[in-house]
Structures are given as C-alpha cells and as structure tokens.
Design a protein around this motif. Sequence first.
Motif, PDB file in Angstrom:
ATOM      1  N   UNK A   5       0.829  -1.206   0.000  1.00 16.29           N
ATOM      2  CA  UNK A   5       0.000   0.000   0.000  1.00 16.29           C
ATOM      3  C   UNK A   5       0.863   1.255   0.000  1.00 16.29           C
ATOM      4  N   UNK A   6       1.945   1.229   0.770  1.00 17.14           N
ATOM      5  CA  UNK A   6       2.840   2.392   0.814  1.00 17.14           C
ATOM      6  C   UNK A   6       3.513   2.619  -0.538  1.00 17.14           C
ATOM      7  N   UNK A   7       3.914   1.536  -1.194  1.00 16.83           N
ATOM      8  CA  UNK A   7       4.550   1.673  -2.511  1.00 16.83           C
ATOM      9  C   UNK A   7       3.554   2.197  -3.542  1.00 16.83           C
ATOM     10  N   UNK A   8       2.319   1.745  -3.447  1.00 14.51           N
ATOM     11  CA  UNK A   8       1.295   2.222  -4.380  1.00 14.51           C
ATOM     12  C   UNK A   8       1.044   3.715  -4.171  1.00 14.51           C
ATOM     13  N   UNK A   9       0.975   4.122  -2.916  1.00 14.63           N
ATOM     14  CA  UNK A   9       0.790   5.542  -2.607  1.00 14.63           C
ATOM     15  C   UNK A   9       1.949   6.371  -3.149  1.00 14.63           C
ATOM     16  N   UNK A  10       3.167   5.859  -2.966  1.00 14.59           N
ATOM     17  CA  UNK A  10       4.347   6.575  -3.467  1.00 14.59           C
ATOM     18  C   UNK A  10       4.347   6.637  -4.989  1.00 14.59           C
TER      19      UNK A  10
ATOM     20  N   UNK B 298      -9.661  -1.273  12.778  1.00 15.73           N
ATOM     21  CA  UNK B 298      -8.351  -1.516  12.183  1.00 15.73           C
ATOM     22  C   UNK B 298      -7.371  -2.160  13.151  1.00 15.73           C
ATOM     23  N   UNK B 299      -7.825  -2.545  14.337  1.00 12.85           N
ATOM     24  CA  UNK B 299      -6.915  -3.125  15.319  1.00 12.85           C
ATOM     25  C   UNK B 299      -6.241  -4.368  14.742  1.00 12.85           C
ATOM     26  N   UNK B 300      -4.916  -4.430  14.916  1.00 15.77           N
ATOM     27  CA  UNK B 300      -4.158  -5.577  14.439  1.00 15.77           C
ATOM     28  C   UNK B 300      -3.576  -5.407  13.061  1.00 15.77           C
ATOM     29  N   UNK B 301      -3.993  -4.393  12.312  1.00 18.57           N
ATOM     30  CA  UNK B 301      -3.438  -4.165  10.979  1.00 18.57           C
ATOM     31  C   UNK B 301      -2.466  -2.993  11.029  1.00 18.57           C
ATOM     32  N   UNK B 302      -1.364  -3.086  10.294  1.00 15.13           N
ATOM     33  CA  UNK B 302      -0.359  -2.014  10.328  1.00 15.13           C
ATOM     34  C   UNK B 302      -0.871  -0.743   9.660  1.00 15.13           C
ATOM     35  N   UNK B 303      -0.420   0.408  10.148  1.00 18.13           N
ATOM     36  CA  UNK B 303      -0.903   1.673   9.584  1.00 18.13           C
ATOM     37  C   UNK B 303      -0.140   2.079   8.329  1.00 18.13           C
ATOM     38  N   UNK B 304      -0.801   2.838   7.490  1.00 19.99           N
ATOM     39  CA  UNK B 304      -0.180   3.475   6.329  1.00 19.99           C
ATOM     40  C   UNK B 304      -0.464   4.963   6.441  1.00 19.99           C
ATOM     41  N   UNK B 305       0.586   5.748   6.559  1.00 22.49           N
ATOM     42  CA  UNK B 305       0.420   7.187   6.732  1.00 22.49           C
ATOM     43  C   UNK B 305       0.343   7.872   5.373  1.00 22.49           C
ATOM     44  N   UNK B 306      -0.534   8.841   5.302  1.00 18.90           N
ATOM     45  CA  UNK B 306      -0.712   9.598   4.069  1.00 18.90           C
ATOM     46  C   UNK B 306      -0.528  11.079   4.337  1.00 18.90           C
ATOM     47  N   UNK B 307      -0.114  11.793   3.311  1.00 19.50           N
ATOM     48  CA  UNK B 307       0.021  13.245   3.431  1.00 19.50           C
ATOM     49  C   UNK B 307      -1.357  13.872   3.567  1.00 19.50           C
ATOM     50  N   UNK B 308      -1.403  15.010   4.231  1.00 15.04           N
ATOM     51  CA  UNK B 308      -2.667  15.723   4.376  1.00 15.04           C
ATOM     52  C   UNK B 308      -3.171  16.180   3.021  1.00 15.04           C
ATOM     53  N   UNK B 309      -4.469  16.190   2.888  1.00 11.30           N
ATOM     54  CA  UNK B 309      -5.087  16.653   1.648  1.00 11.30           C
ATOM     55  C   UNK B 309      -4.896  18.156   1.500  1.00 11.30           C
ATOM     56  N   UNK B 310      -4.426  18.539   0.339  1.00  5.50           N
ATOM     57  CA  UNK B 310      -4.257  19.961   0.055  1.00  5.50           C
ATOM     58  C   UNK B 310      -5.588  20.542  -0.399  1.00  5.50           C
TER      59      UNK B 310
END
Length: 375
Positions: A83-88, A138-150
């Motif tokens: 998910x992080x790679x897709x976001x990037x 979402x308990x138990x699943x790792x988080x994916x941080x996203x930039x704030x919406x502009x």
Amino acid sequence: MDVSTEIVLSDDHLMRHGQGWPGVPMILVDGLLAMEQSAWLLDLRIRGCSPHTLTSYAKTLALWLKALAANDLHWRNIGSGAAERFSAMLTREGCANGTVRLRMIHIQEYYRWAQVKGHIKTLPFHLQRNDGVQSKKAEGSPPVKLANKTRRSVKPQTRADFDKVLAATPRKTTSLLLRDELIAEAARYMGLRRSEVAALRVDQFEPLNPSNKTQSIEIFSAKSGRLDSVLVPAPFIKKVQDFISIHRVAMVEGFQTRDADYEPPPNIFLNERGKRRGQAVSPDYIGESWRRSSVAAGLDTRFHDHRSSFGTNAAKAARLANANTRAIVKELLRHKHEHTSEIYVKFDELQSDRLIRARIVNDGCFDAPTQEHPE
C-alpha cells in the motif's frame, strides 16, 4: 509481471436479486473478469452509488491490480508495504495529495468489504488518521500514513487566461480548434463537469432555438446520476449547432470514407485522430488536454476551474440582483446541499469586500482639490 487492465460496462445480463444491472463497471485483467473486485462494484451499485463514484472506484482498483501484478503480488496476500509503494507511485506520477488519499480510501474500503465477505481474514493495512488514533475496526493491521489533503481554493479563470490556454492548444485543424473551444465553453458557461461535457449529444442541441434565451437541456448528473435540467446560453446554442452542421458532419464523412461501416456515436465531440478516432472524446482526455495546454501557456489551471468561474459569476450576478445567492448557485451548479455552494458565494463576497475597501481607500484618503489648494 506486466498485465493489462480494462474497464467495461455490464449489460442487462448481469443479474442480482432477479434484476438486471446494466452500466456497472467491470474490471478485466488480461481479458479475464476480476471476479471479487467486480462483485464489489456491483454491490456498490446496488447500494445506490452514482455512476461517477463507481467509475472512480473501478479506476482505482484497476490501477491497484496492475501495480500488484508488476510486483508479482496477489491482492489477497499483501502487507502495508504494498500500500505504501502504491501511494508513493501515485505521488511520483503527479497525483495530488487529495487524489492519493481518495484512491487509498477506495482500496481500504474494498479490503473491508472483502473481509466481511470472507475473502480475507484480516485487513492488510489501515490508513493512519491525522491525529494518529487507530480505529477499532483496524486493530491488528499495520498503519499506512498519508500526506494531508491539500485544500484547493476556488480559482475562477479570467477570459484572458481562457483565451491564452486555447491559443496554446496544439491543434492544426479548424474543426479541432473549435471543438476544444466549445468543450471548454460548455463548462465555463453551463457549469458542466468534464464527464457531462463528453456526454453531450447532437439530439440535445438540434431542436433548440438560438433566439430563445430560456432554453435548457436534460443531462445525467455525473455526481448523483439523476436527470438534471441545465440552462443553455443562446449564443452557445448557435455555436454548437454550427459546429454540428458543418465541422462534425465533415468529420463523420471523413470517417465513413475510410470505413464504410462506421456509425457515429450520438455524442457531439469526437476524436479525429488516434486509436479512438471516430469515438466520443473521453472525460480523461478533456481534463488532460486542458492541463497540457495550460502548462504550455505558462498557467496553472485545470478544467474544473471553468466550473468555478461559472459558480463565482453566478454568485456575483445573483448578489447584484439582490437575489438569494446561495439558492441560485446551488440550483445552477446542481449541488445536493446549499453549503456545497458556499465556497463560491464566499469567494464573491470576499472579492466584493476587497473592491469596497479599495474604493474607500482611494476615494477617502485623498482630499479632492479645492480652490484654496489646487493641484
């Protein structure tokens, strides 16, 4: 592994609960139906999602499946890293923060649906809230941080900038130049979204009378999917009718010369070149074409700015007429809620206040010349 993805629309043969569901986006991967993803889209349609929303979800899933295949991953067996790679990847390709967030939310919603349906046992990730708080779901699943919406402010476009972008459009024929001008003017003077412009049909304009200033056409809203009535400016009617009777007819005749079996679509605006020659222009093409021309003109505008111009002009006209500004803007822009129209009203009020303050400063701070103190 590189795969091809395609989005097609279902026909009447797609059945659920004894009812046919035509027009639902279905995702094909290398020509094969992506079963679970397409089933989710059908569920969304049954729950009442608009065609615009469904198309957005389908595009996200198609991109997601293609990105996973490129990394030899299956959608069931991924972690937060995918998910992080897709976001990037989306960010590298120039997507705004808001677009990245939206696509990631789509994917998160799909995986929540897949968990409920039993396709997966646990969620592979959850999107991190701005305050860092993790929801119970979402308990138990790792988080994916996203930039704030502009947040993009209202950005109406002047006629000078409008003409400047059109002049930078790399079109070589009169037909294409006029086509692109009419596409932009449909948004600027009717408040249409790009998908609504692409869907305009010949039969909507042919019966209209250019001398009548209170004529309208019915369109399907890109947001809600409902049938809306939209006013059409009289001068625009004449321009469109002339384009249809002269330039579009010539384009169709040219296509039929190359292909005797060619049947033109009902849409007004057609592609003259490329793989989609003879087909209706797509909403994506409209947006991307305007963006490229804007960059070539040295400006930072997007196609939706035409709708912003329409909204702010409507707010100004309503204010000057002492009318109910918010109600009029809501009706003309076909918003569901009045507060959605508030940004255009407030922008107009701010501009008006600035003009008043400037007038006060210029008229009040300098004394008018008198006989005792002539200038």
